[in-house]
Design a protein around this motif. Structure first.
Motif, PDB file in Angstrom:
ATOM      1  N   ASP A  67       0.819  -1.212   0.000  1.00  0.00           N
ATOM      2  CA  ASP A  67       0.000   0.000   0.000  1.00  0.00           C
ATOM      3  C   ASP A  67       0.855   1.267   0.000  1.00  0.00           C
ATOM      4  O   ASP A  67       0.380   2.341  -0.399  1.00  0.00           O
ATOM      5  CB  ASP A  67      -0.913   0.009   1.229  1.00  0.00           C
ATOM      6  CG  ASP A  67      -2.014  -1.035   1.130  1.00  0.00           C
ATOM      7  OD1 ASP A  67      -2.268  -1.512   0.004  1.00  0.00           O
ATOM      8  OD2 ASP A  67      -2.609  -1.371   2.177  1.00  0.00           O
ATOM      9  N   ALA A  68       2.112   1.156   0.458  1.00  0.00           N
ATOM     10  CA  ALA A  68       2.978   2.344   0.503  1.00  0.00           C
ATOM     11  C   ALA A  68       3.200   2.942  -0.874  1.00  0.00           C
ATOM     12  O   ALA A  68       3.504   4.133  -0.998  1.00  0.00           O
ATOM     13  CB  ALA A  68       4.323   1.968   1.131  1.00  0.00           C
ATOM     14  N   ALA A  69       3.033   2.136  -1.916  1.00  0.00           N
ATOM     15  CA  ALA A  69       3.251   2.637  -3.269  1.00  0.00           C
ATOM     16  C   ALA A  69       2.163   3.601  -3.713  1.00  0.00           C
ATOM     17  O   ALA A  69       2.358   4.362  -4.661  1.00  0.00           O
ATOM     18  CB  ALA A  69       3.339   1.468  -4.251  1.00  0.00           C
ATOM     19  N   LEU A  70       1.023   3.597  -3.024  1.00  0.00           N
ATOM     20  CA  LEU A  70      -0.107   4.411  -3.462  1.00  0.00           C
ATOM     21  C   LEU A  70      -0.695   5.291  -2.363  1.00  0.00           C
ATOM     22  O   LEU A  70      -1.637   6.044  -2.616  1.00  0.00           O
ATOM     23  CB  LEU A  70      -1.220   3.505  -4.017  1.00  0.00           C
ATOM     24  CG  LEU A  70      -0.843   2.647  -5.233  1.00  0.00           C
ATOM     25  CD1 LEU A  70      -1.948   1.656  -5.533  1.00  0.00           C
ATOM     26  CD2 LEU A  70      -0.577   3.532  -6.442  1.00  0.00           C
ATOM     27  N   SER A  71      -0.135   5.218  -1.156  1.00  0.00           N
ATOM     28  CA  SER A  71      -0.724   5.934  -0.024  1.00  0.00           C
ATOM     29  C   SER A  71       0.085   7.168   0.350  1.00  0.00           C
ATOM     30  O   SER A  71       1.299   7.220   0.146  1.00  0.00           O
ATOM     31  CB  SER A  71      -0.816   5.006   1.198  1.00  0.00           C
ATOM     32  OG  SER A  71      -1.565   3.851   0.894  1.00  0.00           O
ATOM     33  N   ARG A  72      -0.598   8.147   0.918  1.00  0.00           N
ATOM     34  CA  ARG A  72       0.077   9.330   1.455  1.00  0.00           C
ATOM     35  C   ARG A  72       0.399   9.076   2.919  1.00  0.00           C
ATOM     36  O   ARG A  72      -0.482   8.807   3.727  1.00  0.00           O
ATOM     37  CB  ARG A  72      -0.818  10.564   1.331  1.00  0.00           C
ATOM     38  CG  ARG A  72      -0.159  11.834   1.917  1.00  0.00           C
ATOM     39  CD  ARG A  72      -1.080  13.036   1.809  1.00  0.00           C
ATOM     40  NE  ARG A  72      -2.265  12.891   2.636  1.00  0.00           N
ATOM     41  CZ  ARG A  72      -2.301  13.145   3.958  1.00  0.00           C
ATOM     42  NH1 ARG A  72      -1.201  13.534   4.580  1.00  0.00           N
ATOM     43  NH2 ARG A  72      -3.423  13.007   4.632  1.00  0.00           N
ATOM     44  N   PRO A  73       1.667   9.159   3.299  1.00  0.00           N
ATOM     45  CA  PRO A  73       2.042   8.910   4.690  1.00  0.00           C
ATOM     46  C   PRO A  73       1.731  10.114   5.563  1.00  0.00           C
ATOM     47  O   PRO A  73       1.535  11.226   5.069  1.00  0.00           O
ATOM     48  CB  PRO A  73       3.543   8.671   4.599  1.00  0.00           C
ATOM     49  CG  PRO A  73       3.967   9.512   3.450  1.00  0.00           C
ATOM     50  CD  PRO A  73       2.832   9.448   2.452  1.00  0.00           C
ATOM     51  N   PRO A  74       1.706   9.946   6.889  1.00  0.00           N
ATOM     52  CA  PRO A  74       1.537  11.088   7.801  1.00  0.00           C
ATOM     53  C   PRO A  74       2.687  12.086   7.645  1.00  0.00           C
ATOM     54  O   PRO A  74       3.802  11.714   7.251  1.00  0.00           O
ATOM     55  CB  PRO A  74       1.550  10.438   9.192  1.00  0.00           C
ATOM     56  CG  PRO A  74       1.190   9.007   8.948  1.00  0.00           C
ATOM     57  CD  PRO A  74       1.749   8.660   7.614  1.00  0.00           C
ATOM     58  N   ALA A  75       2.421  13.327   7.961  1.00  0.00           N
ATOM     59  CA  ALA A  75       3.437  14.372   7.799  1.00  0.00           C
ATOM     60  C   ALA A  75       4.682  14.099   8.631  1.00  0.00           C
ATOM     61  O   ALA A  75       5.804  14.403   8.216  1.00  0.00           O
ATOM     62  CB  ALA A  75       2.845  15.732   8.174  1.00  0.00           C
ATOM     63  N   ALA A  76       4.517  13.508   9.806  1.00  0.00           N
ATOM     64  CA  ALA A  76       5.664  13.241  10.682  1.00  0.00           C
ATOM     65  C   ALA A  76       6.404  11.972  10.297  1.00  0.00           C
ATOM     66  O   ALA A  76       7.500  11.727  10.803  1.00  0.00           O
ATOM     67  CB  ALA A  76       5.216  13.150  12.132  1.00  0.00           C
ATOM     68  N   GLY A  77       5.827  11.172   9.408  1.00  0.00           N
ATOM     69  CA  GLY A  77       6.490   9.939   8.990  1.00  0.00           C
ATOM     70  C   GLY A  77       5.661   8.707   9.292  1.00  0.00           C
ATOM     71  O   GLY A  77       4.684   8.755  10.055  1.00  0.00           O
ATOM     72  N   LEU A  78       6.054   7.587   8.694  1.00  0.00           N
ATOM     73  CA  LEU A  78       5.378   6.330   8.990  1.00  0.00           C
ATOM     74  C   LEU A  78       5.548   5.996  10.466  1.00  0.00           C
ATOM     75  O   LEU A  78       6.673   6.034  10.984  1.00  0.00           O
ATOM     76  CB  LEU A  78       5.967   5.197   8.146  1.00  0.00           C
ATOM     77  CG  LEU A  78       5.746   5.260   6.629  1.00  0.00           C
ATOM     78  CD1 LEU A  78       6.430   4.068   5.958  1.00  0.00           C
ATOM     79  CD2 LEU A  78       4.259   5.283   6.295  1.00  0.00           C
ATOM     80  N   PRO A  79       4.474   5.660  11.171  1.00  0.00           N
ATOM     81  CA  PRO A  79       4.591   5.360  12.604  1.00  0.00           C
ATOM     82  C   PRO A  79       5.622   4.277  12.899  1.00  0.00           C
ATOM     83  O   PRO A  79       6.344   4.353  13.905  1.00  0.00           O
ATOM     84  CB  PRO A  79       3.179   4.922  12.989  1.00  0.00           C
ATOM     85  CG  PRO A  79       2.292   5.594  11.996  1.00  0.00           C
ATOM     86  CD  PRO A  79       3.077   5.626  10.713  1.00  0.00           C
TER      87      PRO A  79
END
Length: 468
Positions: A134-146
């Motif tokens: 899913d990382a290929a198509l998702s927008r991550p949080p502004a602070a980074g992937l948890p």
């Protein structure tokens, strides 16, 4: 090139020269040929090699004599760095460390590890897996992937003493490389026209980031063991600065590593002045004979901003870093990064996380330690043998570079130019000083390609210095 017999003659003569006084006369060619059971041509080639290295001088019709080598003097002018303000001259457009050199040159200049030092198989496998996620198509949080925030926090937590509150994942802001973190700190926490303290010499990228942010650099002299805490305190008091940028582990370029006591004293100074320490742990994964111990692990009051990058140790194609900051400082940095780039590519974050959480990552780092040690020792030995004019005051316990001082009367620009013309690219030390250089230096990388050519590169450097 010398054959085995010629190399043996040159080596034994070097050992004799090391204990002989300047002006001592070498045995004649006939005597050396008889002693080593070699032909006169072989002996003459060995003597020419020693002459090119500046160890002996031939006097036609008289003989060959030990020459006084122009070694770097021990005079230290570092105190002048603190007495004068930083230069206002703009930095060069493209530092030597970022230059792309042709494959046929000997590259002592690069700031990045050679491909064979990278976990190539892990990176390729990670990118393939992440491309299907899913990382290929998702927008991550502004602070980074948890998960990546948790990894950065966990790495620092592992070094945190029991009586210090460890960082939490929320304290981490993921960055598109540490360079953007430097810019964010200088821009968001310091502000244009305000002073910031920096070790001198220090990382050229920090100098450039501060210059672009419009902050005023106040240099603090620093050597093989780090800055003098008393000098640092004086610089804080006189400048009114509220941030000190430093590299406590394997500093670029000097290779310095602070002792635990030194780190404690510096942190005390920072706290006394109500200031920040921006700790750049760029070489955390490049320990050779020691292991880094972050200063940030001993701080739970928000005085240390801890910056760690994965770009050099994982892959230059994965520009991912993290900064650990607490309180309002963290909030300001997050707001700055969100305004500047919104977020870091989730694809790159996920790939970097995949690499560093694989069991093979730890095995890679163990092998890397051995590779770096072999390369470092090869370059040090090559300089000792072929370029005795070069003085490496401190063999670093980690990192990627040697900080090499040249004789005081060296024309550095000439040396750099003539080395490059002969096929050796070196980085002039001037790029690592936020003020005037205290002496002529080169930063020589032992992490570049083809370490088998290190002796040839050192020989060319020695010959160029001898001609000067």
């Amino acid at each position: 090139m010398l054959d085995d017999s010629g190399s043996r003659i040159a080596r034994e003569l070097r050992e004799w020269i090391a204990t002989a006084p300047p002006g001592a006369r070498l045995p004649s060619t006939r005597e050396l040929a008889a002693r080593h059971q070699a032909g006169p041509v072989t002996v003459q080639k060995a003597l020419r090699t020693l002459t090119a290295q500046g160890l002996v001088e031939a006097r036609p019709g008289v003989g060959t004599f030990v020459r006084a080598v122009r070694a770097a003097r021990a005079a230290d002018y570092g105190w002048q760095t603190a007495a004068m303000s930083a230069t206002t001259a703009p930095p060069s457009a493209l530092p030597a460390a970022l230059r792309t050199a042709p494959n046929d040159v000997i590259a002592f200049h690069s700031g990045f590890p050679d491909r064979e030092l990278l976990p190539e198989r892990l990176v390729r496998s990670a990118l393939a897996r992440v491309a299907r996620s899913d990382a290929a198509l998702s927008r991550p949080p502004a602070a980074g992937l948890p998960e990546l925030q948790a990894w950065f926090a966990g790495e620092l937590r592992a070094a945190t003493p029991a009586d210090v509150a460890p960082p939490t994942p929320r304290d981490v802001v993921v960055l598109p490389g540490s360079q953007s973190g430097l810019s964010a700190v200088f821009r968001a926490l310091i502000g244009r026209g305000q002073p910031v303290l920096m070790e001198s010499p220090t990382y050229w990228g920090a100098i450039q980031a501060a210059t672009r942010a419009g902050v005023r650099i106040v240099p603090v002299p620093s050597g093989g063991h780090g800055p003098d805490p008393e000098e640092l305190s004086r610089a804080f008091a006189e400048s009114g600065a509220r941030l000190f940028y430093a590299q406590p582990s394997y500093a670029n370029p000097t290779g310095a590593q602070w002792s635990p006591d030194h780190a404690r004293r510096v942190l005390e100074v920072v706290r006394e002045h109500g200031a920040f320490l921006l700790e750049d742990d760029w070489a955390h994964d490049f320990g050779i004979t020691t292991t880094p111990s972050p200063v940030a692990a001993s701080d739970d009051s928000g005085h240390v901003l801890y910056l760690r990058s994965l770009t050099k140790s994982v892959s230059p194609a994965l520009r991912v870093a993290g900064i650990v900051a607490r309180g309002a400082a963290r909030d300001r940095l997050l707001a700055d990064r969100a305004a500047e780039s919104m977020y870091v590519s989730g694809l790159l974050q996920a790939a970097a996380l995949d690499v560093v959480t694989q069991p093979a990552w730890a095995r890679h780092l163990r092998g890397l330690r051995q590779q770096l040690r072999a390369r470092r020792d090869l370059l040090v030995g090559s300089l000792t043998e072929h370029a005795p004019q070069v003085h490496v005051e401190q063999v670093p316990a980690g990192g990627l570079h040697l900080w090499a001082r040249l004789p005081d009367d060296t024309d550095l620009a000439r040396v750099v130019g003539e080395c490059e013309a002969a096929g050796v690219v070196v980085a002039p030390g001037t790029e690592w000083f936020p003020a005037e250089p205290t002496a002529p230096f080169l930063r020589l990388s032992f992490a570049g390609p083809d370490p088998g050519r290190f002796p040839a590169g050192a020989r060319i450097l020695g010959e160029v210095l001898f001609r000067g």
